[in-house]
Design a protein around this motif. Structure first.
Motif, short mmCIF file in Angstrom:
data_model
loop_
_atom_site.label_atom_id
_atom_site.label_comp_id
_atom_site.label_asym_id
_atom_site.label_seq_id
_atom_site.Cartn_x
_atom_site.Cartn_y
_atom_site.Cartn_z
N VAL A 1 8.44 3.61 89.57
CA VAL A 1 7.05 3.74 89.15
C VAL A 1 6.85 4.47 87.83
O VAL A 1 5.75 4.48 87.29
N MET A 2 7.88 5.12 87.31
CA MET A 2 7.63 6.07 86.21
C MET A 2 8.80 6.19 85.25
O MET A 2 9.93 5.82 85.57
N GLY A 3 8.50 6.74 84.09
CA GLY A 3 9.55 7.07 83.14
C GLY A 3 9.96 8.52 83.29
O GLY A 3 9.11 9.39 83.49
N MET B 1 14.88 9.36 95.04
CA MET B 1 13.98 9.63 96.18
C MET B 1 12.97 8.50 96.36
O MET B 1 12.31 8.44 97.40
N LEU C 1 2.69 7.77 93.62
CA LEU C 1 4.10 7.89 94.03
C LEU C 1 4.84 8.90 93.14
O LEU C 1 5.66 9.69 93.63
N ALA C 2 4.53 8.85 91.85
CA ALA C 2 5.14 9.83 90.92
C ALA C 2 4.73 11.24 91.32
O ALA C 2 5.56 12.16 91.36
N HIS D 1 6.88 14.52 92.90
CA HIS D 1 6.95 15.73 92.04
C HIS D 1 5.82 16.67 92.45
O HIS D 1 5.19 17.30 91.61
N ILE E 1 11.24 6.67 101.24
CA ILE E 1 10.85 8.09 101.32
C ILE E 1 10.83 8.53 102.79
O ILE E 1 11.31 9.62 103.14
N ARG F 1 14.29 9.14 103.95
CA ARG F 1 14.82 10.40 103.42
C ARG F 1 14.25 11.61 104.16
O ARG F 1 14.94 12.61 104.38
N HIS G 1 12.01 14.99 96.72
CA HIS G 1 11.37 15.54 95.51
C HIS G 1 12.28 15.35 94.30
O HIS G 1 13.46 15.61 94.37
N GLY G 2 11.68 14.92 93.19
CA GLY G 2 12.45 14.73 91.97
C GLY G 2 12.79 16.04 91.29
O GLY G 2 12.04 17.02 91.40
N LEU G 3 13.92 16.05 90.59
CA LEU G 3 14.36 17.25 89.89
C LEU G 3 14.47 17.03 88.38
O LEU G 3 14.67 17.96 87.61
N THR G 4 14.37 15.78 87.97
CA THR G 4 14.52 15.43 86.55
C THR G 4 13.17 15.56 85.84
O THR G 4 12.14 15.25 86.43
N PRO G 5 13.19 16.04 84.58
CA PRO G 5 11.91 16.13 83.86
C PRO G 5 11.19 14.78 83.80
O PRO G 5 11.81 13.73 83.70
N ILE G 6 9.87 14.87 83.87
CA ILE G 6 9.01 13.68 83.84
C ILE G 6 8.67 13.36 82.39
O ILE G 6 8.54 14.25 81.57
#
Lengths: 89, 503
Positions: free
Chosen positions: A13-15, A39, B331-332, B336, B373, B376, B389-394
């Protein structure tokens, strides 16, 4: 040297911002992008990579592929194995 | 002898005179009064339909205040919210933080018009508009202040716009330009004609109805009360637009194209999240897209036709985004969620089935992600938020400052562009186009990624969330239902310990 790029995974969904290293292969960079989206999207085996829309050979390093900071790097699904002649150096 | 209203009102409401010591452009400088700068005759016929005296205004507003206070006292703030679905509470936190300080910025915009608008009737209407917006600042601040006892996240009603949280940065980027720094003409077109006339019915009609069904009578009464003010001062927009259309139709079209897109992105997140995800399923009457089709597509297109404007050039992109954008950003945000001050929810099976029916074009691309999800969550257990949960910068758009969620999951519409002063990424072609129309206005602004790369913000997620975004563990977003489950489990454990006599 670190090369931050905007990474997009087809089906996601995103960059995200992937912090690549100039000596890393594109396969290694792809692993980082798959991990960043893991995830939401399960990694897939057959894929191609594109730099600002241009196909890349995934065996190349970041430097060899000519990737610059803040480029757009895409992983797109592939249904077939690529031949060398099909990708731009 | 007391003068009757008819004896004095029209003279007082629309009183202008010719200046003998200075020229019009000294009293109304073009940079402050706005473009096109026209001779005063061009504005002479300007009018708005409400023709309210200050006395009438004060009397009406007093009654409205009494009504809101009475509703709150009768319903009882915190007690009312205790039984409400946690998803709705999260939506309330999202709305509460997004609105009041933006409304305060609108006080400034209206006051600039109250001084620099070119005709007296407009200046008087704008003055009442400024008072309206002050009220819209104070009511949510007052009502949500009580709720901090229930949930410290309500503190963000006041805090968000003062923070470096990415939503606050995006909110300020929008409201600073739209409300704080725009001249009266751009303010009237952007705020009154586009934002208020075009979009706010989503809140005042659509969301108000959902609030009632969700049992949140305070929110319902609050937005209904605000709506009556908006209905009046939004009428400033059309007569300004008519004059601009007559003298500079290209500029009128430009302003509409720019502000329709920026308004759309804002509402698709604030309202889209709440309508399609945070409102309990049994309280929903229609989906976000259906509300947009009813309240924006039909009514706003009619407004455009009435003044002879075209649809914005990206209309096809906008229509496509109705099926995708708020689902992608949700979703993003869900993955996050520690970067925001409100909780989010995983749509359950029934909700996903409802969404699949409402969004047959796009939902098949989102369904596998929600299933993933859920898997998970099952693997990680209810205590491990970080498993989903994401850990990489958006990545953030250089114009709207929102997450790069444009286009579709199959083809994200982000574009990277190179300028003399560096590279910028945009979530969509409309955002890139807006940026390029007024580069000088936007170029100095740094998005969160640029701040990280420049060493002005930490790259480590936890340091970013705590130190830069200003969130603490008890406030940052979690899965609303898992949080509730953990709270109940904790309460059960406490009860069990008490029964056993354990400390």
């Amino acid at each position: 040297m670190m090369v931050p790029v905007y990474g997009f995974l087809q089906g996601d969904v995103m960059g995200v911002v992937v912090l690549a290293q100039d000596h890393e292969t594109l396969t290694e960079v792809a692993a980082k992008l798959f991990q960043a989206a893991s995830m939401r999207v399960a990694p897939y085996a057959n894929y191609e990579m594109r730099l600002n829309g241009r196909p890349l050979q995934i065996e190349m390093t970041v430097t060899e592929a000519g990737i610059l900071p803040l480029d757009r790097l895409d992983i797109v699904r592939s249904t077939r194995r690529k031949r060398d002649s099909e990708v731009m150096q | 002898m007391t003068l009757s209203r008819e004896d004095w009102f029209e003279l007082a409401r629309d009183l202008d005179w010719e200046f003998s010591y200075v020229s019009d452009d000294r009293v109304f400088p073009p940079t402050l009064s706005g473009q096109p700068w026209l001779p005063r005759e061009a504005w002479e016929k300007w009018d708005e339909p409400y023709h309210t005296t200050f006395s009438e205004y004060a009397s009406t507003q007093h009654k409205k205040e009494e009504s809101v206070v009475a509703a709150c006292e009768a319903i009882g703030g915190i007690e009312q919210l205790k039984g409400i679905d946690p998803g709705w509470i999260s939506g309330l936190k999202l709305h509460s933080a997004s609105l009041p300080l933006a409304e305060f910025a609108a006080v400034i915009g209206n006051l600039r018009a109250a001084r620099f608008a070119r005709v007296s009737a407009w200046r008087n209407a704008a003055l009442l508009g400024a008072l309206d917006e002050l009220r819209h600042t104070q009511i949510p601040l007052r009502l949500m202040h009580d709720l901090i006892k229930l949930d410290p996240g309500f503190d963000w009603t006041h805090k968000l716009m003062h923070s470096n949280n990415w939503v606050g940065i995006a909110g300020r980027h929008l409201s600073d330009e739209l409300l704080l720094m725009s001249d009266p003409i751009e303010f009237a077109v952007a705020t009154h004609f586009v934002f208020e006339t075009g979009f706010t019915n989503l809140q005042f009609v659509g969301l108000s109805a959902l609030a009632k069904r969700a049992g949140d009578t305070v929110f319902e009464k609050m937005v209904q009360s605000i709506q009556t003010d908006e209905a009046r001062h939004s009428q400033i927009g059309l007569p300004v637009m008519e004059v601009v259309m007559k003298h500079d139709p290209a500029y009128a079209q430009y302003l509409v194209d720019k502000w329709f897109w920026r308004s759309w992105l804002f509402f698709s997140i604030v309202t889209g999240f709440t309508m399609d995800y945070l409102t309990p399923l049994q309280s929903r009457t229609a989906c976000f897209k259906e509300f947009v089709e009813e309240w924006i597509l039909e009514q706003f297109q009619r407004s455009l036709d009435e003044v002879g404007l075209k649809r914005p050039w990206y209309w096809h992109t906008f229509l496509s985004s109705l099926d995708h954008y708020h689902h992608m950003t949700y979703l993003a945000a869900y993955t996050h969620r520690a970067t925001v001050w409100f909780d989010l929810v995983v749509p359950g099976k029934e909700e996903r089935s409802w969404l699949a029916k409402k969004y047959p074009i796009s939902w098949p691309t989102f369904e596998p992600m929600w299933e993933h999800i859920e898997q998970r969550w099952k693997a990680a257990g209810p205590h491990l938020e970080w498993g989903t949960h994401g850990l990489t910068p958006i990545g953030f758009c250089s114009l709207c400052q929102l997450v790069l969620c444009g286009g579709t999951c199959e083809h994200n519409s982000a574009v990277v562009k190179t300028y003399a002063d560096g590279r910028r990424v945009f979530c969509s072609e409309p955002c890139a186009w807006i940026y390029e129309q007024e580069q000088d206005r936007y170029a100095a602004h740094e998005d969160v990624v640029k701040r990280i790369l420049a060493g002005k913000a930490p790259a480590n997620l936890m340091e970013l969330v705590r130190g830069y975004f200003g969130l603490t563990k008890n406030v940052w977003g979690q899965d609303a239902h898992q949080r509730q489950r953990r709270t109940e489990l904790g309460a059960d454990k406490l009860r069990a310990n008490k029964l056993r006599g354990a400390p």
